[in-house]
Structures are given as C-alpha cells and as structure tokens.
Write a protein that holds these residues in place. Sequence first.
Motif, PDB file in Angstrom:
ATOM      1  N   PHE A 214       0.854  -1.188   0.000  1.00  0.00           N
ATOM      2  CA  PHE A 214       0.000   0.000   0.000  1.00  0.00           C
ATOM      3  C   PHE A 214       0.887   1.235   0.000  1.00  0.00           C
ATOM      4  O   PHE A 214       1.803   1.359   0.809  1.00  0.00           O
ATOM      5  N   GLY A 215       0.599   2.177  -0.899  1.00  0.00           N
ATOM      6  CA  GLY A 215       1.359   3.426  -0.935  1.00  0.00           C
ATOM      7  C   GLY A 215       1.705   3.820  -2.353  1.00  0.00           C
ATOM      8  O   GLY A 215       1.482   3.055  -3.303  1.00  0.00           O
ATOM      9  N   VAL A 216       2.230   5.031  -2.511  1.00  0.00           N
ATOM     10  CA  VAL A 216       2.593   5.485  -3.845  1.00  0.00           C
ATOM     11  C   VAL A 216       3.688   4.599  -4.424  1.00  0.00           C
ATOM     12  O   VAL A 216       4.480   3.991  -3.700  1.00  0.00           O
ATOM     13  N   ILE A 217       3.706   4.522  -5.758  1.00  0.00           N
ATOM     14  CA  ILE A 217       4.667   3.676  -6.471  1.00  0.00           C
ATOM     15  C   ILE A 217       5.695   4.587  -7.117  1.00  0.00           C
ATOM     16  O   ILE A 217       5.396   5.334  -8.050  1.00  0.00           O
ATOM     17  N   ARG A 218       6.905   4.530  -6.572  1.00  0.00           N
ATOM     18  CA  ARG A 218       7.992   5.392  -7.023  1.00  0.00           C
ATOM     19  C   ARG A 218       9.250   4.537  -7.168  1.00  0.00           C
ATOM     20  O   ARG A 218       9.305   3.409  -6.650  1.00  0.00           O
ATOM     21  N   PRO A 219      10.297   5.049  -7.836  1.00  0.00           N
ATOM     22  CA  PRO A 219      11.489   4.227  -8.055  1.00  0.00           C
ATOM     23  C   PRO A 219      12.105   3.658  -6.785  1.00  0.00           C
ATOM     24  O   PRO A 219      12.616   2.534  -6.802  1.00  0.00           O
ATOM     25  N   PHE A 220      12.063   4.392  -5.655  1.00  0.00           N
ATOM     26  CA  PHE A 220      12.728   3.895  -4.451  1.00  0.00           C
ATOM     27  C   PHE A 220      11.830   3.022  -3.582  1.00  0.00           C
ATOM     28  O   PHE A 220      12.275   2.505  -2.558  1.00  0.00           O
ATOM     29  N   LYS A 221      10.580   2.818  -3.990  1.00  0.00           N
ATOM     30  CA  LYS A 221       9.667   2.023  -3.175  1.00  0.00           C
ATOM     31  C   LYS A 221       9.873   0.518  -3.333  1.00  0.00           C
ATOM     32  O   LYS A 221       9.379  -0.273  -2.520  1.00  0.00           O
ATOM     33  N   GLY A 222      10.550   0.083  -4.394  1.00  0.00           N
ATOM     34  CA  GLY A 222      10.879  -1.332  -4.547  1.00  0.00           C
ATOM     35  C   GLY A 222       9.711  -2.221  -4.905  1.00  0.00           C
ATOM     36  O   GLY A 222       9.798  -3.451  -4.724  1.00  0.00           O
ATOM     37  N   THR A 223       8.634  -1.656  -5.448  1.00  0.00           N
ATOM     38  CA  THR A 223       7.452  -2.467  -5.750  1.00  0.00           C
ATOM     39  C   THR A 223       7.767  -3.553  -6.769  1.00  0.00           C
ATOM     40  O   THR A 223       7.206  -4.656  -6.719  1.00  0.00           O
ATOM     41  N   GLU A 224       8.679  -3.261  -7.690  1.00  0.00           N
ATOM     42  CA  GLU A 224       9.058  -4.265  -8.689  1.00  0.00           C
ATOM     43  C   GLU A 224       9.702  -5.487  -8.048  1.00  0.00           C
ATOM     44  O   GLU A 224       9.570  -6.615  -8.536  1.00  0.00           O
ATOM     45  N   ASP A 225      10.405  -5.291  -6.923  1.00  0.00           N
ATOM     46  CA  ASP A 225      11.011  -6.424  -6.215  1.00  0.00           C
ATOM     47  C   ASP A 225       9.943  -7.368  -5.669  1.00  0.00           C
ATOM     48  O   ASP A 225      10.151  -8.584  -5.593  1.00  0.00           O
ATOM     49  N   LEU A 226       8.800  -6.803  -5.289  1.00  0.00           N
ATOM     50  CA  LEU A 226       7.719  -7.620  -4.754  1.00  0.00           C
ATOM     51  C   LEU A 226       7.102  -8.490  -5.844  1.00  0.00           C
ATOM     52  O   LEU A 226       6.787  -9.671  -5.605  1.00  0.00           O
ATOM     53  N   VAL A 227       6.941  -7.935  -7.034  1.00  0.00           N
ATOM     54  CA  VAL A 227       6.436  -8.742  -8.152  1.00  0.00           C
ATOM     55  C   VAL A 227       7.427  -9.855  -8.469  1.00  0.00           C
ATOM     56  O   VAL A 227       7.041 -11.017  -8.682  1.00  0.00           O
ATOM     57  N   SER A 300      12.827   7.070   5.309  1.00  0.00           N
ATOM     58  CA  SER A 300      12.991   7.666   6.626  1.00  0.00           C
ATOM     59  C   SER A 300      11.917   7.144   7.565  1.00  0.00           C
ATOM     60  O   SER A 300      12.189   6.732   8.686  1.00  0.00           O
ATOM     61  N   SER A 301      10.667   7.165   7.104  1.00  0.00           N
ATOM     62  CA  SER A 301       9.556   6.599   7.864  1.00  0.00           C
ATOM     63  C   SER A 301       8.500   6.166   6.858  1.00  0.00           C
ATOM     64  O   SER A 301       8.617   6.442   5.664  1.00  0.00           O
ATOM     65  N   SER A 302       7.463   5.502   7.341  1.00  0.00           N
ATOM     66  CA  SER A 302       6.462   4.966   6.425  1.00  0.00           C
ATOM     67  C   SER A 302       5.089   5.018   7.065  1.00  0.00           C
ATOM     68  O   SER A 302       4.860   4.375   8.103  1.00  0.00           O
ATOM     69  N   GLY A 303       4.163   5.751   6.436  1.00  0.00           N
ATOM     70  CA  GLY A 303       2.793   5.772   6.905  1.00  0.00           C
ATOM     71  C   GLY A 303       2.122   4.415   6.806  1.00  0.00           C
ATOM     72  O   GLY A 303       1.469   3.970   7.765  1.00  0.00           O
ATOM     73  N   PRO A 304       2.235   3.692   5.660  1.00  0.00           N
ATOM     74  CA  PRO A 304       1.637   2.359   5.576  1.00  0.00           C
ATOM     75  C   PRO A 304       2.170   1.399   6.647  1.00  0.00           C
ATOM     76  O   PRO A 304       1.411   0.565   7.156  1.00  0.00           O
TER      77      PRO A 304
END
Length: 391
Positions: A214-227, A300-304
């Motif tokens: 859950f959260g915005v999808i940006r280059p540093f979020k690593g969402t591609e690693d999850l796929v 730094s921190s994460s709302g999700p």
Amino acid sequence: MAEPRRVCVVGPGTRFLSGITYYTYSLIEALSEAGHQCSAVLIRNLVPARFYPGRARVGGALTQLSLPPNVPRVDGVDWYWGRSLVRAVAFLRRERPQVLVLQWWTGAVLHTYLVLAIVARLHGARVVVEFHEAQDVGEARLPFVGRYMDVLGRSLLRLSARQLVHSQFDLGLVKSRYGVSESVELVPHAGYDYLPSRPPLRPAAPDVVNLLYFGVIRPFKGTEDLVAALDLLGAAGYESQFWLTLVGETWEGWDLPNRLIAASPHRDRITFVNRYVTDAEAAGYFAGADVVVLPYHRSSSSGPLQIAMAAGLPVVATRVGGLIEATANYPGAVLVDPADPASLAEGIRLAAKLAGQRFEGVTTWSDTARSYTELFDAMLSDPMLSDAALP
C-alpha cells in the motif's frame, strides 16, 4: 502536564492529500486531547497542480479527515501566497501561539514556513521544525533544488528552537545536512489508527495468504522487487499459497512494476489498484490483508507501516533507514535485505506463518503528546531561548 500551551501546527490540508496530512491532523488531535490550546495553519495549494505527480486527484473527495471543531484554523496558505498568506499572518498575530510547529516534508513549503516562523518569533513564540525526511528524493534530482533547500532550510532552522526527527537515522541526516546538533530531538512516529471500520476488500480466497503493498509507487519504493519475489515463490512451488494486492498511485512515470505484472506468469494472482484510494477503501484493503509487505530501497519513515502495526498485522520490511528502528519493538515484523527479491521471498514465507496473529508494540499518539508536552515545558522555561534574538 504543568500547564496547557498555545500551540499552532502548520502542515498540509486535504486538497493535496498525503501521508503528512494524516500526521498533521493526528498530531493536532493528540495535542488537543492532552489539554493544549491548538490552532492550525494548513497548506492548501501546495504547488501548481500541473507540477504535482498526483495532479488528477487533487481536491478529490478521498477522506473524511477533519480537525476537532474547537481548533481555530486557516485553510489555507497557497504556494503563490496572495491574500492567503496575509490571512495566515493575521491569524498568527491574533492567536499568538507560544509554540509554532512546522511539518517539514517538501521544499515547496519552505518560503511560506520562513515567513510564518519570522512572524511567530516576532510575537514571542518558539518554533519547532518536525522532519519527516531531510529532502524528498524526487526533489533532490531537480536542478538547483538542493541549493535552494540548503539556503532556505538553514535559514529556517536558525529561527527554530528545536528540530524533531522520528529516528536516529534521520537524526544523522539532519545534523549532517543542515549543520544543527544539540537542538535535534527524537520523537518516534506513532501508529495510525484513523481508518474507519470497513468489511475486508480481499481478492484472495480465504485460505490464501493475501500480501498487501500500500502506498505510492515510485522508483525507491521497490514495488518491482515484490512482483519478482512472487514469481520466485511461484517457481518454487508456493504459487497456490499467495495472492498479491498492490494498491497505490504511480509517481514519476515509474511503470516498471506495471510491466512486470503484465509479464508475470502469476499475473492472475495479482490485483493491481493503480490509484490513490479513499480512506474507506484503504480500511477495506488493510482489513483483508494477511501480511503487509514494504520492499523500500530507502525510507525515513512509512505511513503504511504505521497503519499496519497499529492494526497488529504481520509486516515484511526492508532493513533501510528509519524502518529498522520503527519495527524494533514490534514482534510481527520480518526484516529483509533491500533490492533483493530472493531475500524478500524468504521473508514473505516467514511472515506467512504469522498470518492470523495480532501484535502490539507500536508508539501511540498519547506517547507523542507526552513527548511534545515535555518539549514545550522545557523550551518555554528556558530563559536563553526567551532572550534569543532573531538571526
């Protein structure tokens, strides 16, 4: 608490909705419940909408978030000022807060914060700057923005009596970036419990572990690693055990996760909600999650993360930035290596064994209000701060 304090909190309103909006509103509510006389100056038009990554949903009806009715507020100040700044300055002069708390998350607010800090100081207030990160990663890549942040950021911090951060990681960044030292204090980020109660939004079958990003999808979020990690789990014979639900708005044109999902042999076990969802929808997706996965490359921190821990859910997070400290006292956290799908896949397998359990260990907003109260009492009783002149 020795005595209630007059406190004005400055942060984003709901027009340009973000995680810092929820933090600002939650902080005001917590301080009000602790007995302080709170007021608010909200940032309304953060930047010209055409320059905002989430421009399509600016001003949309995404949240029912509101301030306590007894909190005076100005909603709000615009990036281009005009009469909005005049109203905010008049509001500060009328309310005369003893403490002005500025939420720092983007350089877009610095010119406004500098004016509000000067006005507050001229009327005898102490200024506190609360960092959510030293500088946004996207902003750091823009020409001249780094220099702009250095100049205005250091000017603002010279006007402040204290700076707050959420982790030792950010403490080091702020000290090295802005040259502050003894005036920086650590107040851990509290867990978010603002989501309404909703039935689960769950695409996965009841007997399948539903993994939620859950959260915005940006280059540093690593969402591609999850796929990629889901593909590894499928190749290892675990396909039938997992379902992946991705909920988030794409920023900066980062469509690599989209392309990997389309090419994945397990794409029929992936639900992709590629937009900024409402509070009610967010509540449903968290209610339907078995494990929350946050594969950030930096943070730094994460709302999700704070939503997940407040809900007591198992969490897989990477060993980066402030996440290590944020999860240190939370028994439901499994930490993995960043940018490493194999490590992420193994962490998911470990966290799956925790599915169905609920955990405790998150910082509460009462804890935050207590830390702030101690800070207010210390600042307002310090004669050196009282006599300090404007730089």
